[in-house]
Design an enzyme around this catalytic site. Structure first.
Site, PDB file in Angstrom:
ATOM      1  N   SER A 199      -7.532  -6.496  -2.995  1.00  0.00           N
ATOM      2  CA  SER A 199      -7.079  -5.549  -3.864  1.00  0.00           C
ATOM      3  C   SER A 199      -7.171  -6.036  -5.385  1.00  0.00           C
ATOM      4  CB  SER A 199      -5.637  -5.175  -3.789  1.00  0.00           C
ATOM      5  OG  SER A 199      -4.991  -4.288  -4.760  1.00  0.00           O
ATOM      6  N   TYR A 212       3.216  -7.735  -2.183  1.00  0.00           N
ATOM      7  CA  TYR A 212       1.890  -6.957  -1.805  1.00  0.00           C
ATOM      8  C   TYR A 212       0.883  -7.817  -2.858  1.00  0.00           C
ATOM      9  CZ  TYR A 212      -2.130  -3.719  -1.329  1.00  0.00           C
ATOM     10  OH  TYR A 212      -3.240  -2.766  -1.246  1.00  0.00           O
TER      11      TYR A 212
END
Length: 307
Positions: A199, A212
């Site tokens: 990501s 995350y």
């Protein structure tokens, strides 16, 4: 300018090109909330997974793929693209996501490819063993693994961090990737590929997504390290780093509801991305066209700066 040149210039200028800044301009994110794990069917506006737009060219003919989180979002777009490129596809999902999974399975089969639906919670060690075994049995082998499933829940104040949620994120995003990759490698040979979904958060972590972002940073390290170990065996490992992509992840506590309507506006293109815009990167990394690409990360993030 002679007449022929002028005519060529007019023809060129009259061609219709897709402006990436205006693509999907009619799809504006709307504030909403779904209970985990969320559903593509309930997402407003609906995400584009390439159902009507992705065109295959046979780049993965005869390949056999396993995609985690393949029922919705990026995983669903990759599953559709792989099938249209000629691959048979097994997708993993949570039982609560069965309706989405069955829809994607139907799209895979409509391309004349085999679809295998494999429910299971990746946080459980035995799940990965079963996924690999069932994929190999149903498809006759496994040569593409896409570690895509992820957990993302925002937390505004680190002092109030939910430790149970932390464990869920780590087990889904990291532990499961280690387990599934280990089990898959026992069935993979030269020419196989492993693609991990990281990501933009690995490079530009949001203060409300610390856990995350930390897992995505770890996925980058995992990808590069494993790639160096397996390259000599002819097994390539790479990653794709999405930016703000419209999926159920965003509306199941992935983002604060008040921020959803501005989702993606901070990119250079000024908009959120759609899952279909990720699919070509995964196809490239899975195909022989990327045979000299090892340990790399393709950023598909609308223009957010990365190192």
């Amino acid at each position: 300018m002679d007449a022929d040149s002028k005519e060529d210039n007019v023809t060129f200028n009259q061609l219709s090109f897709d402006n990436p800044a205006e693509r999907f301009s009619d799809m504006k994110p709307q504030a909403q909330h779904q209970r985990f794990p969320g559903s593509d069917a309930d997402l407003t506006p609906p995400a584009d997974h390439g159902e009507t737009s992705y065109r295959g060219t046979g780049r993965l003919t005869g390949r056999k793929a396993l995609i985690t989180g393949g029922d919705s979002g990026i995983g669903a777009a990759v599953a559709i693209a792989f099938a249209r490129e000629g691959a048979d596809v097994a997708i993993n999902y949570l039982e609560a996501e069965r309706a989405d999974a069955e829809r994607i399975g139907g799209l895979i089969e409509s391309e004349g490819r085999k679809a295998v639906l494999l429910p299971g919670d990746l946080r459980e060690r035995e799940t990965s063993r079963r996924l690999v075994a069932d994929t190999v049995e149903a498809l006759g082998g496994l040569d593409i693994l896409v570690n895509n499933a992820g957990n993302q829940v925002y937390q505004k104040d680190f002092r109030e961090f939910d430790e149970e949620e932390l464990d869920k994120t780590l087990r889904t995003n990291i532990d499961a990737m280690f387990w599934l990759t280990k089990d898959a490698l026992a069935r993979m040979g030269p020419g196989s590929t492993i693609i991990n979904t990281t990501s933009v958060q690995a490079y530009k972590p949001s203060p409300i997504l610390i856990d995350y972002a930390s897992t995505k940073y770890a996925i980058n390290g995992f990808t590069k390290g494993l790639a160096m170990q397996l390259a000599a065996e002819g097994i390539r490992v790479n990653a794709v780093a999405p930016g703000p992509i419209w999926t159920p992840l965003q509306v199941t506590e992935g983002q604060p509801p008040e921020k959803v309507e501005q989702f993606g506006e901070n990119t250079a293109l000024g908009r959120m991305g759609q899952p279909v815009e990720l699919a070509p990167a995964y196809v490239f990394l899975a195909s022989p066209e990327s045979s000299y690409v090892v340990g790399e990360t393709i950023n598909v993030n609308g223009g957010l700066p990365t190192p």
